[in-house]
Each structure stands twice: as structure tokens, then as C-alpha cells.
Design a protein around this motif. Sequence first.
Motif, PDB file in Angstrom:
ATOM      1  N   HIS A   1     -47.504  31.105 -33.151  1.00  0.00           N
ATOM      2  CA  HIS A   1     -47.482  32.427 -33.658  1.00  0.00           C
ATOM      3  C   HIS A   1     -48.341  33.301 -32.864  1.00  0.00           C
ATOM      4  O   HIS A   1     -48.184  34.110 -32.528  1.00  0.00           O
ATOM      5  CB  HIS A   1     -47.588  32.471 -35.126  1.00  0.00           C
ATOM      6  N   ALA A   2     -49.762  32.687 -32.511  1.00  0.00           N
ATOM      7  CA  ALA A   2     -50.797  33.223 -31.842  1.00  0.00           C
ATOM      8  C   ALA A   2     -50.086  33.780 -30.526  1.00  0.00           C
ATOM      9  O   ALA A   2     -50.405  34.697 -30.007  1.00  0.00           O
ATOM     10  CB  ALA A   2     -51.944  32.434 -31.976  1.00  0.00           C
ATOM     11  N   VAL A   3     -49.550  32.691 -29.688  1.00  0.00           N
ATOM     12  CA  VAL A   3     -48.969  32.941 -28.344  1.00  0.00           C
ATOM     13  C   VAL A   3     -48.070  33.919 -28.483  1.00  0.00           C
ATOM     14  O   VAL A   3     -47.948  34.964 -27.663  1.00  0.00           O
ATOM     15  CB  VAL A   3     -48.496  31.730 -27.991  1.00  0.00           C
ATOM     16  N   TRP A   4     -46.928  33.835 -29.542  1.00  0.00           N
ATOM     17  CA  TRP A   4     -45.918  35.003 -29.622  1.00  0.00           C
ATOM     18  C   TRP A   4     -46.424  36.453 -29.827  1.00  0.00           C
ATOM     19  O   TRP A   4     -46.117  37.404 -29.516  1.00  0.00           O
ATOM     20  CB  TRP A   4     -45.156  34.439 -31.031  1.00  0.00           C
ATOM     21  N   CYS A   5     -47.763  36.493 -30.504  1.00  0.00           N
ATOM     22  CA  CYS A   5     -48.348  37.651 -30.743  1.00  0.00           C
ATOM     23  C   CYS A   5     -48.813  38.677 -29.586  1.00  0.00           C
ATOM     24  O   CYS A   5     -48.500  39.950 -29.361  1.00  0.00           O
ATOM     25  CB  CYS A   5     -49.502  37.600 -31.561  1.00  0.00           C
ATOM     26  N   ALA A   6     -48.704  37.928 -28.238  1.00  0.00           N
ATOM     27  CA  ALA A   6     -48.992  38.482 -27.020  1.00  0.00           C
ATOM     28  C   ALA A   6     -47.820  38.796 -26.251  1.00  0.00           C
ATOM     29  O   ALA A   6     -47.989  39.131 -25.033  1.00  0.00           O
ATOM     30  CB  ALA A   6     -50.033  37.358 -26.340  1.00  0.00           C
ATOM     31  N   ARG A   7     -46.545  38.576 -26.899  1.00  0.00           N
ATOM     32  CA  ARG A   7     -45.450  38.730 -26.240  1.00  0.00           C
ATOM     33  C   ARG A   7     -45.126  39.800 -25.301  1.00  0.00           C
ATOM     34  O   ARG A   7     -44.634  39.799 -23.969  1.00  0.00           O
ATOM     35  CB  ARG A   7     -44.125  38.399 -26.909  1.00  0.00           C
ATOM     36  N   ARG A   8     -45.587  40.997 -25.913  1.00  0.00           N
ATOM     37  CA  ARG A   8     -45.360  42.474 -25.213  1.00  0.00           C
ATOM     38  C   ARG A   8     -46.266  42.363 -23.933  1.00  0.00           C
ATOM     39  O   ARG A   8     -46.149  43.216 -23.002  1.00  0.00           O
ATOM     40  CB  ARG A   8     -45.546  43.452 -25.922  1.00  0.00           C
TER      41      ARG A   8
ATOM     42  N   THR B   1     -69.704  40.005 -17.619  1.00  0.00           N
ATOM     43  CA  THR B   1     -68.894  41.594 -18.072  1.00  0.00           C
ATOM     44  C   THR B   1     -67.603  41.367 -17.306  1.00  0.00           C
ATOM     45  O   THR B   1     -67.447  41.124 -16.033  1.00  0.00           O
ATOM     46  CB  THR B   1     -69.803  42.589 -17.528  1.00  0.00           C
ATOM     47  N   MET B   2     -66.637  41.661 -18.005  1.00  0.00           N
ATOM     48  CA  MET B   2     -65.301  41.501 -17.550  1.00  0.00           C
ATOM     49  C   MET B   2     -64.855  43.192 -16.819  1.00  0.00           C
ATOM     50  O   MET B   2     -65.340  43.884 -17.720  1.00  0.00           O
ATOM     51  CB  MET B   2     -64.261  41.316 -18.554  1.00  0.00           C
ATOM     52  N   GLU B   3     -64.269  43.182 -15.649  1.00  0.00           N
ATOM     53  CA  GLU B   3     -63.929  44.266 -15.557  1.00  0.00           C
ATOM     54  C   GLU B   3     -62.895  45.238 -16.404  1.00  0.00           C
ATOM     55  O   GLU B   3     -62.224  44.654 -16.919  1.00  0.00           O
ATOM     56  CB  GLU B   3     -63.059  44.040 -13.972  1.00  0.00           C
ATOM     57  N   SER B   4     -63.066  46.565 -16.467  1.00  0.00           N
ATOM     58  CA  SER B   4     -62.701  47.246 -17.419  1.00  0.00           C
ATOM     59  C   SER B   4     -60.867  47.032 -17.066  1.00  0.00           C
ATOM     60  O   SER B   4     -60.474  47.316 -16.104  1.00  0.00           O
ATOM     61  CB  SER B   4     -62.752  48.702 -17.207  1.00  0.00           C
ATOM     62  N   GLY B   5     -60.043  46.722 -18.172  1.00  0.00           N
ATOM     63  CA  GLY B   5     -58.557  46.870 -18.047  1.00  0.00           C
ATOM     64  C   GLY B   5     -58.242  45.407 -17.808  1.00  0.00           C
ATOM     65  O   GLY B   5     -56.820  45.108 -17.844  1.00  0.00           O
ATOM     66  N   ALA B   6     -59.382  44.383 -17.436  1.00  0.00           N
ATOM     67  CA  ALA B   6     -58.773  43.113 -17.018  1.00  0.00           C
ATOM     68  C   ALA B   6     -58.572  42.430 -18.224  1.00  0.00           C
ATOM     69  O   ALA B   6     -57.780  41.009 -18.262  1.00  0.00           O
ATOM     70  CB  ALA B   6     -59.725  42.115 -16.185  1.00  0.00           C
ATOM     71  N   ILE B   7     -59.005  42.581 -19.289  1.00  0.00           N
ATOM     72  CA  ILE B   7     -59.094  42.061 -20.507  1.00  0.00           C
ATOM     73  C   ILE B   7     -58.490  42.536 -21.888  1.00  0.00           C
ATOM     74  O   ILE B   7     -58.621  43.917 -21.858  1.00  0.00           O
ATOM     75  CB  ILE B   7     -60.489  41.394 -21.026  1.00  0.00           C
ATOM     76  N   ALA B   8     -57.421  41.954 -22.392  1.00  0.00           N
ATOM     77  CA  ALA B   8     -56.682  42.629 -23.679  1.00  0.00           C
ATOM     78  C   ALA B   8     -56.934  41.855 -24.984  1.00  0.00           C
ATOM     79  O   ALA B   8     -57.110  40.681 -24.824  1.00  0.00           O
ATOM     80  CB  ALA B   8     -55.395  42.942 -23.205  1.00  0.00           C
ATOM     81  N   TYR B   9     -57.076  42.553 -25.991  1.00  0.00           N
ATOM     82  CA  TYR B   9     -57.124  41.935 -27.271  1.00  0.00           C
ATOM     83  C   TYR B   9     -55.916  42.343 -27.935  1.00  0.00           C
ATOM     84  O   TYR B   9     -55.701  43.338 -28.303  1.00  0.00           O
ATOM     85  CB  TYR B   9     -58.634  42.286 -27.967  1.00  0.00           C
ATOM     86  N   ILE B  10     -55.369  41.185 -28.834  1.00  0.00           N
ATOM     87  CA  ILE B  10     -54.344  41.515 -29.552  1.00  0.00           C
ATOM     88  C   ILE B  10     -54.669  40.740 -30.952  1.00  0.00           C
ATOM     89  O   ILE B  10     -55.371  39.675 -31.125  1.00  0.00           O
ATOM     90  CB  ILE B  10     -52.914  40.597 -28.973  1.00  0.00           C
TER      91      ILE B  10
ATOM     92  N   GLY C   1     -56.736  31.697 -10.309  1.00  0.00           N
ATOM     93  CA  GLY C   1     -56.119  32.699  -9.734  1.00  0.00           C
ATOM     94  C   GLY C   1     -55.579  33.960 -10.681  1.00  0.00           C
ATOM     95  O   GLY C   1     -54.861  34.991 -10.722  1.00  0.00           O
ATOM     96  N   ILE C   2     -56.068  33.556 -12.184  1.00  0.00           N
ATOM     97  CA  ILE C   2     -55.541  34.724 -13.144  1.00  0.00           C
ATOM     98  C   ILE C   2     -56.305  35.833 -13.208  1.00  0.00           C
ATOM     99  O   ILE C   2     -57.719  35.877 -12.850  1.00  0.00           O
ATOM    100  CB  ILE C   2     -56.039  33.786 -14.564  1.00  0.00           C
ATOM    101  N   THR C   3     -55.792  36.807 -13.462  1.00  0.00           N
ATOM    102  CA  THR C   3     -56.284  38.205 -13.296  1.00  0.00           C
ATOM    103  C   THR C   3     -56.032  39.149 -14.629  1.00  0.00           C
ATOM    104  O   THR C   3     -56.739  40.184 -14.747  1.00  0.00           O
ATOM    105  CB  THR C   3     -55.691  38.971 -11.903  1.00  0.00           C
ATOM    106  N   GLU C   4     -55.373  38.646 -15.295  1.00  0.00           N
ATOM    107  CA  GLU C   4     -55.088  39.254 -16.637  1.00  0.00           C
ATOM    108  C   GLU C   4     -55.427  38.226 -17.730  1.00  0.00           C
ATOM    109  O   GLU C   4     -54.858  37.289 -18.064  1.00  0.00           O
ATOM    110  CB  GLU C   4     -53.764  39.984 -16.826  1.00  0.00           C
ATOM    111  N   PHE C   5     -56.268  38.784 -18.787  1.00  0.00           N
ATOM    112  CA  PHE C   5     -56.953  37.744 -19.686  1.00  0.00           C
ATOM    113  C   PHE C   5     -56.564  38.605 -21.094  1.00  0.00           C
ATOM    114  O   PHE C   5     -56.909  39.530 -21.411  1.00  0.00           O
ATOM    115  CB  PHE C   5     -58.366  37.658 -19.623  1.00  0.00           C
ATOM    116  N   ILE C   6     -55.850  37.599 -21.939  1.00  0.00           N
ATOM    117  CA  ILE C   6     -55.147  38.339 -23.129  1.00  0.00           C
ATOM    118  C   ILE C   6     -55.855  37.233 -24.172  1.00  0.00           C
ATOM    119  O   ILE C   6     -55.465  36.237 -24.416  1.00  0.00           O
ATOM    120  CB  ILE C   6     -53.605  38.253 -22.984  1.00  0.00           C
TER     121      ILE C   6
END
Length: 296
Positions: free
Chosen positions: A114-121, A95-104, A50-55
Motif C-alpha cells: 500500500h505504501a508503494v502504491w501511494c507513490a503511483r502518481r 541537504t537535498m536539492e530543492s525539488g529532488a525529494i518528494a513526500y507522500i 544514478g537515482i535523481t528523484e527521491f520519493i
Amino acid sequence: MKNKVTKAIFPVAGLGTRFLPATKSVPKEIMTLVDRPLVQYAIDEARAAGITEFIFVTSRGKGALEDYFDRAPQLEAELEAKGKDQLLEVLKSTTMESGAIAYIRQHKALGLGHAVWCARRLIGDEPFAVILPDDVIAAETPCLQQMIEAYEEVGGNMVAAMEVPKERASSYGILDVREDMGSMVSVKDMVEKPKAGEAPSNLAVIGRYILTPKILENLEHKRSGAGGEIQLTDAIAEEIDGEGVYGFRFRGQRFDCGSKAGFLQATVSFGLARDDLKDDLSRYLHEVISSEKAAQ
Ligand code: UTP
């Protein structure tokens, strides 16, 4: 705080030194199990839960990973022109839907915490999942889905746990169990990579977590734990007497695809599970075993 888990962090900024020289130019997460990169298994598991936002927490040199989730217009056009509809479907499903995936970006490999903390915002004030793509889990019900179902009942923080042989305990975060409830345990302590003979149990944490935003606050202290890295385990352990920490014994088989032996085992196992490969592969494996036995 919202209770539903809809965001997942995929930390993929590690150096992957155990797979050098391959990882000099190929991100570990793009390496393939049969014909799909590790990261595709992780995404499929997250979607099923059920995850819809992938960081993704990435680093320098991981461009192939971003391209993998993008459209490939030229390839699509060629497959279409040649009438290769089945392959076209396979391609489009990646292909991921536009906006569903973010890269930090994690600028320096300072550890999983530290890697997990980088996604805090991008997480904000809600519970979130963490999936390490190099832990691949074959399961009837995907592991994260099992965990989310359990999490909805107990809340707190939850880590996937599995029994490991005593002599392997020093490679893992190990749980000290307060109460064993069968598929779940409540945790009274967590020790990252205990020295030989000092592990409080043989229940090891593997790469699936459901965490509360409090963990991000704890990571903010940026304390260095075992191995000089910022350990996620330490930030979770701070919540043992706070929001609570549970270990979840998932039903399934986990492969450590961050190690060469684990990757090879997963390749064989996933190959044998495929209708189009199992006959040839198992015939070959039998031949290898018989000739090994004959040589002994
Ligand atoms: P590993 O301990 O497997 O490290 O990280 P690694 O760098 O990937 O591989 P080796 O040990 O050098 O071969 C576990 C997970 O945490 C991520 C990794 O990408 C992997 O998914 N990680 C680790 C980060 O994102 N950042 C870090 O600083 C460390």
C-alpha cells in the motif's frame, strides 16, 4: 516505457513498533548508525546508483525526517563563524536539492504494498526502485547499483535476495527458484512469510527492488495477503508469468536494522569500519569477550 531507473521510493510510514518506546517520538529511519541516520545510508546508495528523484512515503509524526534533508541556516552560520569547515561540509552534504525529494503521506499503515502504491502518481510509466532504509547493506559496489546493472541486461522485475537459515525463513518473502543462473535466479513463485517447514527455498527477499509500473496496477486491486496487510510480494508475484521476476544475489552484507539485534550488529560493524573509532571499539570488544570467557 522509459527503461532507465531514475526514481526511487523510500517507504518509511511503518509504525516501528519493535523500537518502542524510542519510536514514540523518533522515526526509526532517523535513528543513527554511528553518526548518520539510517535514511542517509539509503539516500547515498540510491545516488550512487544514478537515482535523481527521491520519493518518501511518510506518515504522521515523521517530521524529523523532512527536517533532516532541509537546510539548517542557523547551524550552518554558527559552524561557519567558528571556522568548522569540515563539519560544515558534512552538514551541507545532507541537504537535498530543492525539488529532488518528494513526500507522500500514507494515512494508515496498510502494509508495504500500500505504501508503494501511494507513490503511483509520482512514478508514472517508468521502472522505479524501492529501498527500505531499515535494510542497510555494506558493499563495495552499492547494492542498488549492482541491481540496476543486472536489470539493464534482463529487464522485468528484480528483487534483492539472500540466503537465510531455514528456521528464519518464516520472517521473509521466500523465492521458489525456476532457474539458478548464479548471481541471478528466475523466479517461479514467491511466498510471503511461509509457515515453518513450508518455505520453497532459503532464498529470501530483502529491501531492494526494481519494479515496473505494472506492479502499481497490480497493487490497485488492493488485495489483502498474509497478515492482513497489502503485500508488495503478492503484486510482484503476479508478474512471474507476465513481465518476469528475478532474484538478485547481491554482493555485500545486509543488516536488519528494523530489529534490535540487527541494529546493534550494524553499529558494531560500521564502528569498526571507521578509522576514528576502530581502535577504541575493538579494544573494548576484546575486553568484553575476555571478561565473558573468564566468567564462564
Ligand atoms: P516493517 O515490517 O519493518 O514494519 O516495514 P515497521 O512498522 O517499520 O516496523 P515494526 O515491525 O512495527 O517494528 C518494512 C518497511 O515498510 C515500511 C516501513 O516504514 C519499513 O520501511 N512500511 C510498512 C510502510 O511504509 N507502510 C506500512 O504500512 C508498512
